[in-house]
Motif scaffolding. Structure first.
Motif, PDB file in Angstrom:
ATOM      1  N   ASP A   1      27.790  37.645  61.406  1.00 23.56           N
ATOM      2  CA  ASP A   1      29.176  37.819  61.843  1.00 23.56           C
ATOM      3  C   ASP A   1      30.171  37.382  60.769  1.00 23.56           C
ATOM      4  O   ASP A   1      31.275  37.911  60.680  1.00 23.56           O
ATOM      5  CB  ASP A   1      29.431  37.021  63.125  1.00 23.56           C
ATOM      6  N   ARG A   2      29.789  36.402  59.974  1.00 21.04           N
ATOM      7  CA  ARG A   2      30.712  35.856  58.987  1.00 21.04           C
ATOM      8  C   ARG A   2      30.631  36.547  57.624  1.00 21.04           C
ATOM      9  O   ARG A   2      31.510  36.366  56.784  1.00 21.04           O
ATOM     10  CB  ARG A   2      30.431  34.362  58.784  1.00 21.04           C
ATOM     11  N   THR A   3      29.592  37.299  57.421  1.00 19.11           N
ATOM     12  CA  THR A   3      29.312  37.799  56.068  1.00 19.11           C
ATOM     13  C   THR A   3      30.174  38.983  55.660  1.00 19.11           C
ATOM     14  O   THR A   3      30.544  39.120  54.492  1.00 19.11           O
ATOM     15  CB  THR A   3      27.815  38.170  55.944  1.00 19.11           C
ATOM     16  N   MET A   4      30.522  39.853  56.628  1.00 21.57           N
ATOM     17  CA  MET A   4      31.180  41.107  56.273  1.00 21.57           C
ATOM     18  C   MET A   4      32.443  40.879  55.448  1.00 21.57           C
ATOM     19  O   MET A   4      32.605  41.434  54.353  1.00 21.57           O
ATOM     20  CB  MET A   4      31.524  41.907  57.533  1.00 21.57           C
ATOM     21  N   TRP A   5      33.351  40.044  55.960  1.00 16.78           N
ATOM     22  CA  TRP A   5      34.600  39.814  55.246  1.00 16.78           C
ATOM     23  C   TRP A   5      34.369  39.069  53.939  1.00 16.78           C
ATOM     24  O   TRP A   5      35.106  39.271  52.967  1.00 16.78           O
ATOM     25  CB  TRP A   5      35.579  39.046  56.130  1.00 16.78           C
ATOM     26  N   LEU A   6      33.369  38.185  53.914  1.00 14.28           N
ATOM     27  CA  LEU A   6      33.073  37.482  52.666  1.00 14.28           C
ATOM     28  C   LEU A   6      32.633  38.466  51.592  1.00 14.28           C
ATOM     29  O   LEU A   6      33.009  38.330  50.414  1.00 14.28           O
ATOM     30  CB  LEU A   6      31.982  36.430  52.897  1.00 14.28           C
ATOM     31  N   VAL A   7      31.849  39.465  51.996  1.00 15.29           N
ATOM     32  CA  VAL A   7      31.421  40.491  51.040  1.00 15.29           C
ATOM     33  C   VAL A   7      32.621  41.313  50.570  1.00 15.29           C
ATOM     34  O   VAL A   7      32.773  41.596  49.373  1.00 15.29           O
ATOM     35  CB  VAL A   7      30.358  41.407  51.674  1.00 15.29           C
ATOM     36  N   ILE A   8      33.499  41.689  51.531  1.00 11.63           N
ATOM     37  CA  ILE A   8      34.696  42.454  51.174  1.00 11.63           C
ATOM     38  C   ILE A   8      35.564  41.671  50.198  1.00 11.63           C
ATOM     39  O   ILE A   8      36.045  42.200  49.184  1.00 11.63           O
ATOM     40  CB  ILE A   8      35.497  42.819  52.436  1.00 11.63           C
ATOM     41  N   CYS A   9      35.760  40.376  50.501  1.00 13.18           N
ATOM     42  CA  CYS A   9      36.577  39.538  49.617  1.00 13.18           C
ATOM     43  C   CYS A   9      35.916  39.371  48.245  1.00 13.18           C
ATOM     44  O   CYS A   9      36.605  39.311  47.221  1.00 13.18           O
ATOM     45  CB  CYS A   9      36.813  38.169  50.259  1.00 13.18           C
ATOM     46  N   LEU A  10      34.583  39.279  48.253  1.00 14.69           N
ATOM     47  CA  LEU A  10      33.865  39.156  46.981  1.00 14.69           C
ATOM     48  C   LEU A  10      34.083  40.394  46.121  1.00 14.69           C
ATOM     49  O   LEU A  10      34.340  40.294  44.913  1.00 14.69           O
ATOM     50  CB  LEU A  10      32.371  38.945  47.249  1.00 14.69           C
ATOM     51  N   VAL A  11      33.988  41.561  46.756  1.00 13.89           N
ATOM     52  CA  VAL A  11      34.165  42.811  46.008  1.00 13.89           C
ATOM     53  C   VAL A  11      35.601  42.951  45.515  1.00 13.89           C
ATOM     54  O   VAL A  11      35.856  43.284  44.350  1.00 13.89           O
ATOM     55  CB  VAL A  11      33.781  44.017  46.896  1.00 13.89           C
ATOM     56  N   THR A  12      36.561  42.676  46.409  1.00 10.88           N
ATOM     57  CA  THR A  12      37.962  42.833  46.018  1.00 10.88           C
ATOM     58  C   THR A  12      38.380  41.772  44.996  1.00 10.88           C
ATOM     59  O   THR A  12      39.322  41.995  44.222  1.00 10.88           O
ATOM     60  CB  THR A  12      38.886  42.747  47.242  1.00 10.88           C
ATOM     61  N   ALA A  13      37.697  40.626  45.018  1.00 11.20           N
ATOM     62  CA  ALA A  13      38.016  39.591  44.032  1.00 11.20           C
ATOM     63  C   ALA A  13      37.711  40.056  42.615  1.00 11.20           C
ATOM     64  O   ALA A  13      38.254  39.506  41.644  1.00 11.20           O
ATOM     65  CB  ALA A  13      37.244  38.317  44.347  1.00 11.20           C
ATOM     66  N   SER A  14      36.857  41.054  42.492  1.00  7.05           N
ATOM     67  CA  SER A  14      36.561  41.591  41.162  1.00  7.05           C
ATOM     68  C   SER A  14      37.809  42.202  40.536  1.00  7.05           C
ATOM     69  O   SER A  14      37.917  42.309  39.308  1.00  7.05           O
ATOM     70  CB  SER A  14      35.441  42.631  41.242  1.00  7.05           C
ATOM     71  N   ILE A  15      38.763  42.603  41.394  1.00 11.90           N
ATOM     72  CA  ILE A  15      40.027  43.141  40.882  1.00 11.90           C
ATOM     73  C   ILE A  15      40.782  42.060  40.120  1.00 11.90           C
ATOM     74  O   ILE A  15      41.336  42.308  39.041  1.00 11.90           O
ATOM     75  CB  ILE A  15      40.892  43.705  42.031  1.00 11.90           C
ATOM     76  N   THR A  16      40.815  40.858  40.691  1.00  9.70           N
ATOM     77  CA  THR A  16      41.498  39.762  39.997  1.00  9.70           C
ATOM     78  C   THR A  16      40.799  39.443  38.684  1.00  9.70           C
ATOM     79  O   THR A  16      41.451  39.102  37.693  1.00  9.70           O
ATOM     80  CB  THR A  16      41.552  38.503  40.888  1.00  9.70           C
ATOM     81  N   GLY A  17      39.478  39.539  38.693  1.00  8.76           N
ATOM     82  CA  GLY A  17      38.734  39.329  37.451  1.00  8.76           C
ATOM     83  C   GLY A  17      39.098  40.362  36.401  1.00  8.76           C
ATOM     84  O   GLY A  17      39.238  40.036  35.212  1.00  8.76           O
ATOM     85  N   PHE A  18      39.258  41.586  36.833  1.00 13.73           N
ATOM     86  CA  PHE A  18      39.642  42.665  35.911  1.00 13.73           C
ATOM     87  C   PHE A  18      41.036  42.402  35.332  1.00 13.73           C
ATOM     88  O   PHE A  18      41.283  42.622  34.132  1.00 13.73           O
ATOM     89  CB  PHE A  18      39.621  44.003  36.653  1.00 13.73           C
ATOM     90  N   ILE A  19      41.961  41.940  36.186  1.00 16.90           N
ATOM     91  CA  ILE A  19      43.315  41.655  35.712  1.00 16.90           C
ATOM     92  C   ILE A  19      43.313  40.528  34.684  1.00 16.90           C
ATOM     93  O   ILE A  19      43.970  40.617  33.634  1.00 16.90           O
ATOM     94  CB  ILE A  19      44.226  41.287  36.915  1.00 16.90           C
ATOM     95  N   ILE A  20      42.561  39.462  34.972  1.00 20.16           N
ATOM     96  CA  ILE A  20      42.474  38.346  34.025  1.00 20.16           C
ATOM     97  C   ILE A  20      41.887  38.815  32.694  1.00 20.16           C
ATOM     98  O   ILE A  20      42.352  38.432  31.609  1.00 20.16           O
ATOM     99  CB  ILE A  20      41.635  37.204  34.631  1.00 20.16           C
ATOM    100  N   HIS A  21      40.880  39.655  32.787  1.00 19.99           N
ATOM    101  CA  HIS A  21      40.257  40.173  31.568  1.00 19.99           C
ATOM    102  C   HIS A  21      41.247  41.009  30.769  1.00 19.99           C
ATOM    103  O   HIS A  21      41.295  40.930  29.525  1.00 19.99           O
ATOM    104  CB  HIS A  21      39.029  41.012  31.936  1.00 19.99           C
ATOM    105  N   ARG A  22      42.069  41.788  31.454  1.00 19.87           N
ATOM    106  CA  ARG A  22      43.038  42.652  30.786  1.00 19.87           C
ATOM    107  C   ARG A  22      44.071  41.837  30.024  1.00 19.87           C
ATOM    108  O   ARG A  22      44.548  42.248  28.954  1.00 19.87           O
ATOM    109  CB  ARG A  22      43.722  43.557  31.817  1.00 19.87           C
ATOM    110  N   TYR A  23      44.459  40.692  30.583  1.00 19.39           N
ATOM    111  CA  TYR A  23      45.497  39.873  29.974  1.00 19.39           C
ATOM    112  C   TYR A  23      44.918  38.653  29.255  1.00 19.39           C
ATOM    113  O   TYR A  23      45.587  37.630  29.109  1.00 19.39           O
ATOM    114  CB  TYR A  23      46.501  39.405  31.037  1.00 19.39           C
ATOM    115  N   GLU A  24      43.670  38.758  28.798  1.00 17.69           N
ATOM    116  CA  GLU A  24      43.030  37.598  28.178  1.00 17.69           C
ATOM    117  C   GLU A  24      43.727  37.200  26.877  1.00 17.69           C
ATOM    118  O   GLU A  24      43.677  36.030  26.460  1.00 17.69           O
ATOM    119  CB  GLU A  24      41.555  37.878  27.918  1.00 17.69           C
ATOM    120  N   ALA A  25      44.432  38.123  26.236  1.00 19.28           N
ATOM    121  CA  ALA A  25      45.165  37.777  25.014  1.00 19.28           C
ATOM    122  C   ALA A  25      46.282  36.782  25.314  1.00 19.28           C
ATOM    123  O   ALA A  25      46.533  35.852  24.532  1.00 19.28           O
ATOM    124  CB  ALA A  25      45.743  39.042  24.377  1.00 19.28           C
TER     125      ALA A  25
END
Length: 444
Positions: A277-301
């Motif tokens: 019951d608790r896992t679904m949203w955690l998985v969704i948040c985990l996947v969407t959190a990759s977006i923040t990782g992409f943004i940080i990577h883009r602005y790493e300079a």
């Protein structure tokens, strides 16, 4: 504490004791009894109290009790159950038990009404309404009404309100029993109050809770499309709906999809089921959190040139998420109270924008002082973080106020928007704002 010594001389005291207990308290005791004790208690309880207690039991205990009873005792039990209580029970039982009860144990004159109630969708008004009510026609007088009340076999709690209809059974109003008694020599019109609100059987049961809260109603009438009275929902049942909806909203707001039985106790629930019951949203948040990782990577300079900016990312994301959650919670409460709706989305967004600007300025001032005193990172870094904080809070407030209204318009539970979804959106937007402000102010 009860004496569990079931000698003959003690049974009379036990019978006297348990027949004074509230059905809710009895149901809690029933859950703890073994089969032998349960059979003894069943025999000692009067039939009406036993039926009320049965209606309060969790599903598994209802099944256990039916398995222990003879067909004759089950038939006696069913007779004492109101239609709505019987329907609730049938919806919880295995199919083979339902077939047996409907075929052999439910009286013929009740079978059509039970089948009709069983046909209403789950969580609809029809699935929780009672068809046990007393009505009188508007051309009758208070004496006629009192005669009906005296000969009625309804519980006293179902006779506090008397419903008034015309000759076609179209609902016209209601009267209090006390007024009918006081104005016995008058007319029924003198006792009648107009109908404030009513609901349809296929409406969502949550509507009943909202109306009971808004209008402080003791009972909410249920009518068909032509206005004929077909049932009622007492206020105490609306409280149960409020409790269920509150638990569901809490689960949604914290990203929990509760698929287990609502009667299950936490410690008795399967650990695997809870984890599922608790896992679904955690998985969704985990996947969407990759977006923040992409943004940080883009602005790493930018981060490489000003490493200190990294230290303020958690603060900015948390502040945005908290601000958005505040707005969504406020708007959801206003939605349920009927104070706002989707048509007022622009007004809500503008209001939340102003609120975000005021709260954002307060946070900006506190943050600038804190950074000057504690961190001393330099004026431009301080401005970058503080301006981002202001913009993030403003945008988070707007998003938090807007999403529940959109969800309500799309017939989605607004509370789903109040948890992980808002946090994920705000986190992404906060990072974009942060790095764009840094690019401008720090010349990167």
């Amino acid at each position: 504490m009860l004496n569990t010594d079931y000698k003959v001389e003690n049974l009379k005291d036990l019978q006297e004791y348990i027949n004074k207990l509230n059905p809710v308290d009895l149901a809690e005791r029933f859950v703890e009894l073994d089969d032998t004790e349960l059979v003894i208690w069943i025999k000692l309880l009067n039939k009406g109290l036993l039926a009320d207690t049965f209606a309060e039991l969790p599903k598994d205990n209802k099944i256990k009790m039916i398995e222990l009873l003879s067909d004759e005792r089950i038939r006696d039990l069913i007779i004492k159950l109101d239609e709505d209580e019987l329907v609730d029970t049938l919806q919880e039982l295995p199919a083979n038990m339902v077939r047996k009860m409907m075929t052999y144990l439910v009286a013929d004159e009740r079978r059509d009404k039970i089948n009709e109630l069983l046909g209403y969708p789950e969580d609809s008004v029809g699935s929780i309404m009672s068809v046990n009510f007393l009505s009188v026609m508007e051309n009758e007088n208070p004496r006629d009404a009192l005669d009906k009340i005296r000969t009625s076999d309804l519980d006293a709690s179902r006779l506090e309100l008397i419903w008034i209809t015309d000759s076609s059974l179209v609902l016209k109003g209601y009267a209090y029993l006390a007024d009918i008694v006081r104005k016995e020599e008058g007319t029924i019109q003198e006792c009648t109050y107009p109908i404030t609100v009513s609901v349809y059987a296929k409406d969502d049961q949550e509507l009943v809770a909202k109306l009971a809260y808004k209008y402080d109603l003791a009972e909410i009438p249920v009518t068909d499309s032509e206005g004929r009275l077909i049932g009622i929902v007492p206020a105490e049942w609306a409280i149960d709906v409020l409790h269920e909806e509150h638990e569901e909203d809490l689960a949604n707001m914290h990203g929990i999809q509760d698929s287990s039985d609502e009667d299950d106790i936490y410690l008795n629930k399967s650990s695997f089921q809870i984890a599922k019951d608790r896992t679904m949203w955690l998985v969704i948040c985990l996947v969407t959190a990759s977006i923040t990782g992409f943004i940080i990577h883009r602005y790493e300079a930018i981060l490489a040139a000003h490493v200190i900016l990294t230290a303020y990312i958690p603060m900015l994301m948390d502040s945005g998420g908290n601000a958005g959650s505040q707005s969504s919670t406020t708007v959801i409460r206003s939605l349920y109270a009927g104070e706002v709706n989707y048509k007022e989305i622009l007004k809500v967004m503008f209001k939340e924008l102003k609120i975000g600007f005021i709260t954002g300025l307060a946070l900006l001032a506190v943050n600038m002082i804190r950074m000057f005193v504690i961190d001393a990172p330099g004026l431009m870094v301080n401005l970058t973080v503080s301006i981002t904080l202001l913009l993030t809070v403003m945008l988070s407030k707007v998003v938090g106020g807007m999403l529940p209204l959109i969800a309500d318009k799309l017939k989605i539970d607004p509370t789903i928007m109040a948890g992980p979804l808002i946090t994920t959106i705000v986190d992404t937007v906060a990072l974009l704002i942060y790095f764009e402000v840094a690019s401008i102010l720090l010349g990167l």
